[in-house]
Design an enzyme around this catalytic site. Sequence first.
Site, short mmCIF file in Angstrom:
data_model
loop_
_atom_site.label_atom_id
_atom_site.label_comp_id
_atom_site.label_asym_id
_atom_site.label_seq_id
_atom_site.Cartn_x
_atom_site.Cartn_y
_atom_site.Cartn_z
N LYS A 164 2.03 4.54 -7.25
CA LYS A 164 2.52 3.17 -7.28
C LYS A 164 3.39 2.99 -8.53
CE LYS A 164 0.99 -1.63 -6.93
NZ LYS A 164 -0.17 -2.52 -6.73
N GLY B 225 5.73 -3.80 -2.13
CA GLY B 225 5.15 -5.12 -2.27
C GLY B 225 5.88 -5.94 -3.29
N GLY B 226 5.26 -7.09 -3.63
CA GLY B 226 5.92 -7.98 -4.56
C GLY B 226 6.01 -7.42 -5.96
N MET B 227 5.13 -6.47 -6.31
CA MET B 227 5.11 -5.96 -7.68
C MET B 227 5.54 -4.51 -7.78
SD MET B 227 1.96 -6.26 -10.43
CE MET B 227 0.82 -5.26 -9.52
N GLY B 228 5.33 -3.72 -6.76
CA GLY B 228 5.61 -2.30 -6.90
C GLY B 228 5.99 -1.64 -5.61
N ILE C 180 6.04 4.81 1.16
CA ILE C 180 5.16 4.39 2.26
C ILE C 180 4.86 2.90 2.21
CG2 ILE C 180 4.06 6.63 2.55
CD1 ILE C 180 1.78 5.72 0.82
N VAL D 42 5.20 1.96 -3.37
CA VAL D 42 4.16 2.97 -3.22
C VAL D 42 4.77 4.16 -2.50
CG1 VAL D 42 1.86 3.49 -2.37
CG2 VAL D 42 2.39 1.17 -3.12
N ASP E 167 -8.03 -10.68 -3.55
CA ASP E 167 -7.09 -10.59 -2.42
C ASP E 167 -7.69 -9.72 -1.31
OD1 ASP E 167 -4.78 -11.17 -1.02
OD2 ASP E 167 -3.64 -9.50 -1.87
#
Length: 849
Positions: A68, A46-49, A43, A51, A159
């Site tokens: 995540k 992102g830059g790190m993971g 769904i 989801v 953030d």
Amino acid sequence: ELLRSHERAGILDEAPRFAESPSVQPSLTAGASLGPWRIERMIGRGGMGEVYLAHRADGAFEQRVALKLLRRESGGEMPRFHAERKILARLEHRGIARILDGGVAADGRPYTVVEYVEGRSLSEFCSERRASLQERLTLFMEVCDAVAFAHRNLVIHRDLKPDNVLVDTKGTVKLLDFGIAKLLDAAGTAGDGLNTVAPFTPDYAAPEQLSGEPVTTATDVYALGVVLFELLTGERPLPTRGLPSGRALKLLLDRQAPPASRIARANADAPLPPRLLAGDLDAIAAKCLRKEASHRYETVDALKDDIERHLRHEPVLARSGAHAYVARRFVRRHWLLLAGVLSLVVAMGAAALYAENARMHTEQALRRADAVRYFIVDLFHQNDPAAGNGRAMSARDLVDLGARRVESGFGDDLDTQIELLGVSGNLYSSLGEYQRSAELLAKRLDRAKHAYVAEDPRLIEAELDMGSAEVSAEHFDDAARLLDGALGLTAQRAETRSLRARILLELGALESQRDNDQKAIAWAQQAIDLLEESSSTPSADLARALMERGLYTFDAGHIAEAEQPLRDALGRINPQAPETFNTLVDARDTLGKVLTSLGRFDEAIPLLRENAASIRQFWGDQHPRLGDALHQLGSALRQSEDIEAAIPAFEEALAIYERSYGADHSYVATTLTSLGQTLTAAGRHQEAIDDLLRARAIYLKALGPSHTHTAVSTIALASARLAAGDPKAAEAGFREALDTFAKIGDGHHIYAEAARLGLGKALSAEQRYAEAEAPLSQSKERFVKEFGADDRRAIDADVTLVHCLLETGRRDDARSLLLLSEQAVAASNRDVRVQRRALEKARRELDAG
């Protein structure tokens, strides 16, 4: 060329962008399992993971979650991923998506399982629902609660943006993505040392984030300010996306965010009208967006508190300074009066909005309410010495200023002008300025006749208020015409029940002033019956009707019957509520009269002193209502034979009435009558006669010879002449008063019995003892029936009868009568000092033969 290059963005000026394309495949496919969780679909990425939407697969229970998983190419982010897990584990709050589980995939990548929030981002939710200002601020305050909780647990989010705030299907806010959050405690910072310059969203980043300086809770306050600004205007205050980091930082450091209302005014698609943002919300957003962290709100809780102050229409801290300081000081000095003023404004505003809803759109009603609010706020700002006034303004100054602005302003908004003319007129009435009140209420009525149909409640209320002003001015025919017309327009209409009850009570006041006490009682009873028909009738409305019923009963001479409705009224009044202060004052005043007439001075005098003190605090030393209270207190003191205390009370009341109403008003005559009676008791007979002659002349001019007040002044003048040693003139005065009561069909009024008692005493003083016995016996019979055998007037009649009986040789009859009177006084449970002294004098006369 170098200068041109300097202005262009280079590759190192922007945060890394990860290309996404349909060819990028998720790490996990539908049906794959991680621990007890089975993957449904990806769904987000992102830059790190990555989801994924997943559900519990071990059958223990049903649960959908967001899982995540660290991306394969983000191995260097492992410490940050673990830091996020650690942070979420310490945050248990209804507004933060909570952690449920965690583990390690077969390939060694960690994953975190959090609560799945099915909803929309904060900005999308508000946009799709076209949320009102109240709804947007309520959701924003929920975000503040969640962020404040994180701060109390030593976590800075770093953030905050609408995409990281979801609103679920129940309308509950959930704060997400603590991936770059920072722990403030020593334990949490150890692993965060490499992340001094953490990833962030430039448009929501504080200046200290862009410059690489240490972040604090003020960093989140700045981001919340951007979120608030966007919720209010649909735009960001200082967009930096796409700019080189150096230029973005320069923009934030060199420019102050513009007022939200200005951006809303320039944006045709703004979600809210700019007028709703001007002032408080402009200031609140600006305080959040200050460049210097130390100048922002110290805590998120302080930010939320300021939003709540705005919603309660209280001064907000963001606007602190001369205006706010002076306004707060002014409110502190005059809080009780202003509470009454604001309650009146709120009540009339609510009535106006109720009527408006039937024929106007909601937007128009909101515009009117907003105009009224800013009108009042602007009045308070005039109290700022910096505005050029040179002095602090009094409440009266503010009312004067407001009335002038109402008369000359609001030309394009007739409804608001009509409403504020009514407010101003009623405020002048509360301040005792009845002539100015009548002028404004007349203007309001004239405009209302042109603006509204005959059945409109706003026109009916304007007629009622004008009718009330005419009653106060003693223009009885004009008052009757207005009130009768208003009453006819409220017949058989449930929605105007409260308004109709007020008209009925005002008709009662009119008939009371006209000396038609039975008609006044009938009107008041109609109002009580009407209000008791509905279980939703406000207690204060019924209390007012009961109070007036008691007042008119007292005026009709049925003293004992008046006590119960007055006590019922007092039982329904909240003494701390400013909006019921008028009713409280009237009920205390009238009950004080009743208790005084019943000879219960030990109850009456403390009650009347309390009433005068509270009026002096509420309205000051020059208000006519203080004159009323002092007059009644003086009457109780005089009748309890505290003559020295009574005289200054009457003199102060007289000065107030002359200033407020003029030298020839009936209230002035009433006070002169009471002062004359008191001076008579003090032995200052000529002063008393002079005052009483002036009082009678005023009554004859204002009310005519056939009025109760005229007859009462005649009785007081006759009593003064009797005390001065002129029984012949006194006899003529008492007979004239009795003739007046007979002409107006009230021969058994309690004041008629006072005249009959006076006649008996005058005849006794003329040594016409046999003639004196009949009027003395008749008056005594009425006083005993109404007030009991220990009543001071009944005892006065007995003492004079004892003297007559002695003078005509009926010593045994005199002894028997005196003994009965002594027994009645001995058995009394009230203050009978006056009666006891009179009987002791009669006993000495009897014993001396």
